[in-house]
Enzyme design. Structure first.
Site, short mmCIF file in Angstrom:
data_model
loop_
_atom_site.label_atom_id
_atom_site.label_comp_id
_atom_site.label_asym_id
_atom_site.label_seq_id
_atom_site.Cartn_x
_atom_site.Cartn_y
_atom_site.Cartn_z
N GLY A 10 12.29 6.54 1.03
CA GLY A 10 11.13 7.37 0.67
C GLY A 10 11.58 8.55 -0.18
NE ARG A 14 3.40 15.00 1.10
CZ ARG A 14 2.46 14.23 0.55
NH1 ARG A 14 1.88 14.59 -0.56
NH2 ARG A 14 2.05 13.12 1.14
N GLY A 100 11.32 9.20 10.83
CA GLY A 100 10.38 10.32 10.90
C GLY A 100 8.96 9.88 10.63
CB THR A 101 7.60 6.61 9.54
OG1 THR A 101 8.58 6.46 8.52
CG2 THR A 101 6.28 6.02 9.11
CB THR A 102 3.68 10.21 11.92
OG1 THR A 102 3.03 10.48 10.67
CG2 THR A 102 4.74 11.26 12.20
CG HIS A 157 -0.45 18.03 9.24
ND1 HIS A 157 -0.80 18.04 10.57
CD2 HIS A 157 0.92 18.02 9.22
CE1 HIS A 157 0.30 18.03 11.32
NE2 HIS A 157 1.36 18.02 10.52
CG HIS A 158 -0.02 17.85 3.51
ND1 HIS A 158 -0.20 16.61 2.97
CD2 HIS A 158 1.01 17.72 4.40
CE1 HIS A 158 0.68 15.76 3.48
NE2 HIS A 158 1.43 16.41 4.36
CE LYS A 161 -0.02 13.99 9.76
NZ LYS A 161 1.16 13.15 9.51
N GLY A 167 1.66 12.90 14.29
CA GLY A 167 2.68 12.47 15.25
C GLY A 167 3.05 13.60 16.19
P1 NAD Z 1 4.95 10.81 0.96
O1 NAD Z 1 3.77 9.92 0.71
O2 NAD Z 1 5.13 12.02 0.10
O3 NAD Z 1 6.30 9.95 0.86
C1 NAD Z 1 6.47 8.64 1.34
C2 NAD Z 1 7.44 7.94 0.41
O4 NAD Z 1 7.79 6.67 0.96
C3 NAD Z 1 6.83 7.68 -0.98
O5 NAD Z 1 7.72 8.10 -2.01
C4 NAD Z 1 6.65 6.17 -0.99
O6 NAD Z 1 6.70 5.59 -2.27
C5 NAD Z 1 7.85 5.76 -0.12
N1 NAD Z 1 7.81 4.35 0.30
C6 NAD Z 1 6.72 3.59 0.54
N2 NAD Z 1 7.10 2.31 0.79
C7 NAD Z 1 8.45 2.29 0.71
C8 NAD Z 1 9.41 1.26 0.86
N3 NAD Z 1 9.07 -0.01 1.11
N4 NAD Z 1 10.73 1.58 0.72
C9 NAD Z 1 11.11 2.85 0.44
N5 NAD Z 1 10.23 3.87 0.25
C10 NAD Z 1 8.91 3.58 0.40
O7 NAD Z 1 4.86 11.21 2.50
P2 NAD Z 1 5.64 12.40 3.25
O8 NAD Z 1 4.78 13.61 3.32
O9 NAD Z 1 7.02 12.51 2.70
O10 NAD Z 1 5.67 11.81 4.72
C11 NAD Z 1 6.27 10.55 5.00
C12 NAD Z 1 6.12 10.25 6.48
O11 NAD Z 1 6.85 11.20 7.24
C13 NAD Z 1 4.67 10.33 6.99
O12 NAD Z 1 4.50 9.34 7.98
C14 NAD Z 1 4.61 11.72 7.59
O13 NAD Z 1 3.60 11.88 8.55
C15 NAD Z 1 5.98 11.80 8.21
N6 NAD Z 1 6.48 13.15 8.52
C16 NAD Z 1 7.22 13.24 9.64
C17 NAD Z 1 7.79 14.44 9.99
C18 NAD Z 1 8.69 14.48 11.20
O14 NAD Z 1 9.29 15.53 11.49
N7 NAD Z 1 8.83 13.36 11.91
C19 NAD Z 1 7.61 15.57 9.18
C20 NAD Z 1 6.85 15.45 8.03
C21 NAD Z 1 6.29 14.22 7.70
#
Ligand code: NAD
Length: 276
Positions: A10, A14, A100-102, A157-158, A161, A167
């Site tokens: 990813g 962000r 970290g994915t939710t 959240h923003h 989301k 999560g």
């Molecule tokens: P985002 O949409 O900005 O980024 C997600 C990225 O994953 C994108 O660049 C997307 O193209 C990529 N992606 C999609 N499919 C993919 C694949 N098959 N292989 C590789 N990359 C792929 O989202 P974000 O704000 O960065 O948040 C991502 C996740 O993390 C969300 O589920 C969010 O809720 C979670 N999150 C968790 C925490 C934590 O502390 N656990 C904190 C913040 C965000």
């Protein structure tokens, strides 16, 4: 000890950018590869410049097979289906998997748990910040001590989301449910609309707000007769999650295969092994 060679999954997101920045500034780790989805506009771009840093000579790729040789760990903030697939690959390859994915469904979580049983070392948490780990423990204590108070969890959240409740809100709900020795699944109220009738005693309510660029605000309100206790957390910068994820990857190097949480990493584990 040799440097931990980490893949950021990813990388174009962000959290991907925050993870790259945290990794570059951390001793004992090296950016091994950067991964994003097939068709992403960031493929081929340098992971460093993508994260607002100097070029690192690591182009973003779309195939785990390309990224995998020589890697020790993958830090994955992507999407539930991606995390499930990566967990299965982690079981096959011995790669440390920090998730970290939710927004994972119970089926996704079962598949991730099965991958851990099959030999993967996985650390999964809906919130990798130190403050949230401590807050969960406080919420569990308060829920037990204030046994008759109504519990409401409010999060904001923003606007980008995609899952709700967050999560982190679910982690706090699980902590409150543990404090009350009840099942969150049975007691949670996720939506209220129309003529709802009075609040059912013992339920745990959720309210979701979305807007702007808010990184993550959470409050747990304990409302009793004549008083309210509010416990809260405000994330001001994504680096808190990225640093927690990195710390988890380093910690997992010395662990047996299994499914862990940030509470395990921080030594805060009571009964929080089920939080995700
Ligand atoms: P985002 O949409 O900005 O980024 C997600 C990225 O994953 C994108 O660049 C997307 O193209 C990529 N992606 C999609 N499919 C993919 C694949 N098959 N292989 C590789 N990359 C792929 O989202 P974000 O704000 O960065 O948040 C991502 C996740 O993390 C969300 O589920 C969010 O809720 C979670 N999150 C968790 C925490 C934590 O502390 N656990 C904190 C913040 C965000």
């Amino acid at each position: 000890m040799a440097e931990l060679r980490v893949i950021i999954a990813g990388a174009g997101g962000r959290m991907g950018a925050a993870n790259i920045r945290a990794l570059v500034n951390h001793p004992g780790v090296v950016l091994h590869a950067a991964l994003d989805r097939p068709g992403s506009s960031v493929l081929g771009r340098d992971a460093g410049t993508l994260a607002g840093l100097e070029a690192l000579g690591v182009p973003v790729v779309d195939s785990l097979d390309t990224a995998l040789p020589g890697a020790d760990a993958i830090i994955d903030f992507t999407a539930p289906a991606v995390s499930v697939t990566l967990a299965q690959r982690a079981a096959d390859t011995g790669l440390i998997h920090v998730i970290g994915t939710t927004g994972c469904t119970p089926e996704d979580d079962a598949a991730i748990a099965a991958a851990a049983k099959a030999g993967a070392r996985i650390v999964k948490s809906g919130n990798f910040s130190l403050g949230m780990a401590v807050l969960s423990n406080l919420v569990e204590q308060a829920a037990a001590a204030l046994a008759d108070y109504d519990i409401e969890i409010v999060e904001m959240h923003h606007s980008r989301k995609v899952d709700a409740p967050s999560g982190s809100a679910l982690i706090l709900g699980e902590a409150a449910a543990r404090g009350r020795a009840v099942s969150l699944e049975e007691k949670s109220v996720r939506v209220r609309d129309g003529h709802t009738g009075p609040r059912e005693a013992g339920t745990i309510g959720f309210a979701t707000l979305r807007g702007g660029t808010v990184v993550g605000d959470h409050s747990v309100i304990f409302a009793g007769p004549g008083e309210r206790l509010e416990l809260g957390h405000r994330a001001e910068d994504r680096s808190i999650f990225a640093n927690g994820a990195l710390r988890s990857a380093l910690w997992a190097r010395d662990q047996a295969p299994g499914l862990y949480t940030i509470a395990d990493v921080l030594g805060l584990t009571q009964s929080s092994r089920t939080s995700s």
